[in-house]
Design a protein around this motif. Structure first.
Motif, short mmCIF file in Angstrom:
data_model
loop_
_atom_site.label_atom_id
_atom_site.label_comp_id
_atom_site.label_asym_id
_atom_site.label_seq_id
_atom_site.Cartn_x
_atom_site.Cartn_y
_atom_site.Cartn_z
N TYR A 1 0.77 -1.36 -0.09
CA TYR A 1 -0.24 -0.08 -0.08
C TYR A 1 0.94 1.39 0.02
CZ TYR A 1 -4.19 -2.85 0.91
OH TYR A 1 -5.23 -3.60 0.70
N ASP A 2 2.04 1.29 0.62
CA ASP A 2 3.05 2.36 0.78
C ASP A 2 3.26 2.50 -0.57
OD1 ASP A 2 4.99 4.17 1.30
OD2 ASP A 2 5.99 3.01 2.65
N HIS A 3 3.89 1.48 -1.15
CA HIS A 3 4.42 1.73 -2.74
C HIS A 3 3.27 2.13 -3.66
CE1 HIS A 3 7.33 -1.67 -1.63
NE2 HIS A 3 7.67 -0.74 -1.08
N LYS A 4 2.07 1.85 -3.48
CA LYS A 4 1.09 2.54 -4.24
C LYS A 4 0.56 4.06 -3.79
CE LYS A 4 -0.68 -2.29 -5.61
NZ LYS A 4 -0.77 -2.05 -7.07
N ASP A 5 1.22 4.45 -2.69
CA ASP A 5 0.83 5.75 -2.18
C ASP A 5 -0.54 5.73 -1.67
OD1 ASP A 5 1.76 8.24 -1.61
OD2 ASP A 5 0.66 9.22 -3.33
N MET A 6 -1.14 4.41 -1.30
CA MET A 6 -2.27 4.46 -0.50
C MET A 6 -2.18 4.35 0.97
SD MET A 6 -3.69 1.19 -2.85
CE MET A 6 -5.33 1.01 -2.12
N ILE A 7 -1.68 5.75 1.37
CA ILE A 7 -1.11 5.76 2.79
C ILE A 7 -2.17 5.56 3.80
CG2 ILE A 7 -0.18 7.63 4.36
CD1 ILE A 7 0.85 8.94 1.90
N ASP B 1 -2.96 -0.89 8.25
CA ASP B 1 -2.28 -2.26 8.60
C ASP B 1 -1.35 -2.25 9.80
OD1 ASP B 1 -4.01 -3.54 6.99
OD2 ASP B 1 -2.28 -3.67 5.33
N TYR B 2 -0.45 -1.00 9.62
CA TYR B 2 0.24 -0.77 10.92
C TYR B 2 -0.42 -0.72 12.26
CZ TYR B 2 4.09 -0.31 7.51
OH TYR B 2 5.13 -0.57 6.59
N ASP B 3 -1.58 -0.05 12.33
CA ASP B 3 -2.28 0.06 13.40
C ASP B 3 -2.52 -1.19 13.91
OD1 ASP B 3 -2.25 2.78 13.04
OD2 ASP B 3 -4.44 2.92 12.29
N THR B 4 -2.99 -2.08 13.14
CA THR B 4 -3.42 -3.47 13.46
C THR B 4 -2.21 -4.26 13.83
OG1 THR B 4 -5.05 -3.53 11.64
CG2 THR B 4 -4.65 -5.66 12.73
N VAL B 5 -1.20 -4.06 13.37
CA VAL B 5 0.23 -4.82 13.78
C VAL B 5 0.56 -4.32 15.16
CG1 VAL B 5 2.80 -4.99 13.42
CG2 VAL B 5 1.20 -5.06 11.46
N ASN C 1 8.34 3.39 13.42
CA ASN C 1 8.99 4.31 12.52
C ASN C 1 8.60 4.16 11.19
OD1 ASN C 1 11.47 5.97 11.76
ND2 ASN C 1 11.75 4.19 10.51
N ALA C 2 7.88 3.02 10.76
CA ALA C 2 7.22 3.04 9.39
C ALA C 2 5.96 3.82 9.27
CB ALA C 2 7.09 1.34 8.83
N ARG C 3 5.21 3.75 10.36
CA ARG C 3 4.07 4.36 10.55
C ARG C 3 4.30 5.97 10.59
NH1 ARG C 3 -0.38 3.08 15.33
NH2 ARG C 3 1.24 4.37 16.32
N GLY C 4 5.04 6.36 11.38
CA GLY C 4 5.63 7.75 11.36
C GLY C 4 6.00 8.34 10.08
N GLU C 5 6.80 7.66 9.33
CA GLU C 5 6.93 7.95 8.02
C GLU C 5 5.77 8.34 7.17
OE1 GLU C 5 9.87 5.21 6.50
OE2 GLU C 5 11.58 6.07 7.41
N LEU C 6 4.67 7.43 7.33
CA LEU C 6 3.59 7.69 6.57
C LEU C 6 2.68 8.89 7.05
CD1 LEU C 6 2.35 4.04 6.40
CD2 LEU C 6 3.36 5.43 4.50
N TRP C 7 2.73 8.96 8.60
CA TRP C 7 2.06 10.10 8.80
C TRP C 7 2.74 11.30 8.46
CZ3 TRP C 7 -2.76 9.81 10.36
CH2 TRP C 7 -3.16 8.75 11.06
N ARG C 8 4.10 11.27 8.39
CA ARG C 8 4.85 12.60 8.03
C ARG C 8 4.35 12.99 6.60
NH1 ARG C 8 11.17 13.50 8.58
NH2 ARG C 8 11.19 15.63 8.07
N ARG C 9 4.18 12.18 5.67
CA ARG C 9 4.05 12.21 4.37
C ARG C 9 2.37 12.57 4.11
NH1 ARG C 9 5.03 6.52 1.94
NH2 ARG C 9 3.68 7.30 0.26
N LYS C 10 1.40 12.50 5.11
CA LYS C 10 0.36 13.04 5.07
C LYS C 10 0.27 14.48 5.63
CE LYS C 10 -3.38 10.69 6.61
NZ LYS C 10 -4.34 10.80 5.52
N GLY C 11 1.18 14.65 6.23
CA GLY C 11 1.52 16.22 6.88
C GLY C 11 1.01 16.21 8.24
N VAL C 12 0.67 15.20 9.00
CA VAL C 12 0.25 14.84 10.40
C VAL C 12 1.63 14.82 11.39
CG1 VAL C 12 -1.21 13.89 11.99
CG2 VAL C 12 -1.66 13.71 9.59
#
Length: 254
Positions: free
Chosen positions: A81-87, A93-97, A109-120
């Protein structure tokens, strides 16, 4: 989170898949109550994004799936999903993990990078901090936290001066200064002109003090001309300020 993380986890699980399958077959539960994780493992090992989503999805959703297998499948799908930009889906999925195992620093760390890309940014910082707390040697999380903290600091500084000129509006007496204070766009232009001019003068003076003084005189002449010309029917204050900023930026680039 890098693809190799999920791949290594999946490959490490292959040996366990077979023994787990034999143990399960020996129980009295019907064989169709649990999905065989082997196809999902194979898809992850092959880095096949489409197969990971198609095959690992049922494994994730099956309540009989062993927790370790479910985590591996979730991480693999989140990376797709990350590769497909489906943030949002990757974050889910990381929440469930992390609900299944809240001690995985890499996942924070991986989830933090996604939140950063969303601007959160607050959530990103919290996730990076959680990763560091779990693993103080987590280099990626430490670098992410440091860079994001600096970014937040810079943004805070910009917000503090946004729509404010380089001078104190409370003490402004000239008509042109009052006009600048009354216009957010002109105020920002004035502040940018002052900041770039300061940089130009400093750079020139580092090579030749006389050149630095000459550049400051140029700025003083601009301000004097601006003050004298403001109010005339043919004078466009905003245009004059933009031209001055463009000139200073050209000096910086050269």
């Amino acid at each position: 989170m890098r693809r190799h993380f999920a791949t290594l986890m999946a490959v490490a699980a292959i040996a366990g898949v077979l023994s787990a399958g034999r143990a399960f077959a020996a129980t009295s539960e019907p064989a169709d109550q649990r999905i065989d994780p082997a196809p999902c493992v194979a898809a992850v090992t092959a880095n096949d994004d489409e197969q990971i989503v198609a095959i690992c999805g049922p494994l994730i959703d099956n309540e009989k799936t062993v927790k370790a297998d479910r985590i591996k499948a979730l991480v693999a799908r989140a990376e797709v999903y990350d590769h497909k930009d489906m943030i949002d889906r990757a974050i889910a999925d990381y929440d469930t993990v992390l609900r299944l195992d809240p001690l995985l620093a890499d996942i924070f760390n991986a989830r933090g990078e996604l939140w950063r890309r969303k601007g959160v940014r607050p959530r990103a910082l919290a996730d990076f901090a959680a990763a560091i707390k779990l693993n103080p040697d987590q280099a990626a999380a430490k670098a992410n936290y440091k860079s994001l903290a600096l970014e937040v600091e810079r943004l805070g500084a910009l917000i503090a001066v946004n729509n404010r000129p380089s001078f104190n509006c409370a003490t402004a007496t000239r008509a042109v200064d009052k006009a600048i204070c009354a216009s957010p766009e002109l105020a920002n232009l004035d502040r940018e002109i002052n900041a770039v001019n300061t940089k130009v003068v400093r750079q020139a003076a580092s090579d030749n003090p006389r050149a630095g003084r000459a550049m400051q005189r140029e700025q003083d002449d601009f301000l004097a001309g601006r003050n004298a010309s403001f109010g005339r029917p043919d004078y466009d204050l905003q245009k004059a300020m933009r031209e001055r900023l463009d000139h200073l930026m050209a000096v910086v680039r050269n």
